[in-house]
Write a protein that holds these residues in place. Structure first.
Motif, short mmCIF file in Angstrom:
data_model
loop_
_atom_site.label_atom_id
_atom_site.label_comp_id
_atom_site.label_asym_id
_atom_site.label_seq_id
_atom_site.Cartn_x
_atom_site.Cartn_y
_atom_site.Cartn_z
N LEU A 131 7.44 27.56 39.73
CA LEU A 131 8.32 28.55 39.11
C LEU A 131 8.89 29.53 40.13
CD1 LEU A 131 6.28 29.31 35.88
CD2 LEU A 131 8.63 28.44 35.95
N ASP A 132 8.05 30.01 41.03
CA ASP A 132 8.45 31.08 41.94
C ASP A 132 8.98 30.57 43.28
OD1 ASP A 132 7.58 32.76 39.96
OD2 ASP A 132 5.63 33.15 40.88
N HIS A 133 8.68 29.32 43.62
CA HIS A 133 9.16 28.71 44.87
C HIS A 133 9.66 27.29 44.57
CE1 HIS A 133 7.16 31.95 47.21
NE2 HIS A 133 6.20 31.83 46.32
N PRO A 134 10.63 27.15 43.70
CA PRO A 134 11.04 25.81 43.25
C PRO A 134 11.51 24.90 44.37
CG PRO A 134 12.64 27.46 42.57
CD PRO A 134 11.45 28.21 43.07
N ASP A 135 12.05 25.49 45.43
CA ASP A 135 12.53 24.67 46.54
C ASP A 135 11.40 24.06 47.35
OD1 ASP A 135 11.96 27.37 47.23
OD2 ASP A 135 12.97 27.12 49.16
N ARG A 136 10.15 24.53 47.13
CA ARG A 136 9.02 24.03 47.91
C ARG A 136 8.30 22.89 47.21
NH1 ARG A 136 7.87 27.62 51.86
NH2 ARG A 136 7.43 25.67 52.96
N VAL A 137 8.66 22.61 45.94
CA VAL A 137 7.91 21.63 45.14
C VAL A 137 8.80 20.43 44.82
CG1 VAL A 137 6.63 21.26 43.00
CG2 VAL A 137 6.50 23.48 44.17
#
Length: 288
Positions: A115-121
């Motif tokens: 949710l808070d770091h969508p670009d990392r997942v």
């Protein structure tokens, strides 16, 4: 085979991490549950995933294993810090985005990471999870089984943490109520594993107490519809802490998520009997 453990400085703390497989392969970050360490993810299990074309990374969260520990009974962090730790660990390893697999409290960390770091997942796999965080009450979902609730209310008495055998026995008895009732409890195997956990813990008292005391922060169940990462939800059919309705609700609230029940499994980190189902499911889920 593992490339060896490393102590990595991330988000102001030291985290012990270990990787399996080819560093050039897509990364899969494993996030363990409360009271566990990286050893919860069996090395052979990680090796099977690595053989399928993933760079598998397991690590000790705060208070676990060889990572930074707070004094027992006084955790100096909350769930949000564990989320920031995971993102910072990826930074330290030079990984822009990873597939993420979280179990129980680790699944709560994984939800917030998505949710808070969508670009990392790159993709999300949630095991033994509830919508939102452990500690957030959801009256519409099944309650913890009465048997487990009674045990948690009393619980085994804390041992002399300096006594290695007593600490290992405590760990076995703490895990026993979460196992599936339809399978015999492998006390000998669990006891051997518990000994290894105790032997490599910087502070076993902190590991088995602090993670259960941290602040989960504001509820985020209402935000689950914003998760964009492809999501797989794996859930034991005999989970006594979060009965299967929790996993089904979680999958229903994340767009496009797929729910896979694991027969003969409780609130456990993938017992060996379900690897032949779990490993292919994860490999299919993490392939482009």
């Amino acid at each position: 085979m593992p490339t060896g453990e490393r102590i990595i400085k991330a988000n102001g703390v030291e985290l012990c991490a270990e990787s399996f497989g080819d560093p050039a392969d897509p990364a899969l970050l494993l996030i363990h549950g409360a009271g566990h360490s990286m050893l919860a993810w069996d090395a052979e299990f990680a090796g099977r995933l690595a053989a399928g074309g993933l760079r598998v990374i397991r690590y000790d969260g705060r208070d676990a294993g060889r990572s930074t520990a707070s004094p027992p009974g006084a955790p100096a962090y909350g769930l949000a810090d564990l989320v920031a730790d995971a993102a910072a660990l990826l930074d330290a390893l030079g990984i822009p985005a990873a597939h993420v697999l979280g179990m129980s409290q680790g699944a709560a960390v994984a939800q917030l990471l998505a949710l808070d770091h969508p670009d990392r997942v790159a993709s999300l796999t949630l095991a033994s999870a509830t919508p939102g965080g452990p500690g957030h009450h959801h009256p519409d979902l099944p309650e913890t089984t009465p048997e487990l609730a009674d045990l948690l209310a009393g619980g085994p008495a804390e041992p002399d943490w300096s006594d290695r055998d007593a600490a290992a026995d405590y760990l076995v008895e703490a895990e026993r109520p979460f196992a599936a009732r339809s399978r015999p409890f492998d006390r000998a195997g669990m006891r051997a594993a518990a000994g290894r956990v105790v032997d490599r813990a910087a502070d076993i008292a902190a590991q088995l107490t602090n993670p259960f005391m941290i602040d989960a922060g504001e509820p985020w169940r209402g935000r689950l519809g914003r998760i964009t990462a492809p999501t797989l939800v794996l859930h034991g059919t005999e989970d006594p802490l979060f009965p299967p309705g929790h996993g089904r609700a979680l999958a229903a609230e994340i767009p496009g998520a797929r729910f896979v029940p694991l027969d003969g499994t409780g609130h456990e980190v993938f017992p060996r009997h379900c690897w032949d189902a779990v490993v292919p499911a994860i490999l299919r889920h993490t392939r482009p």
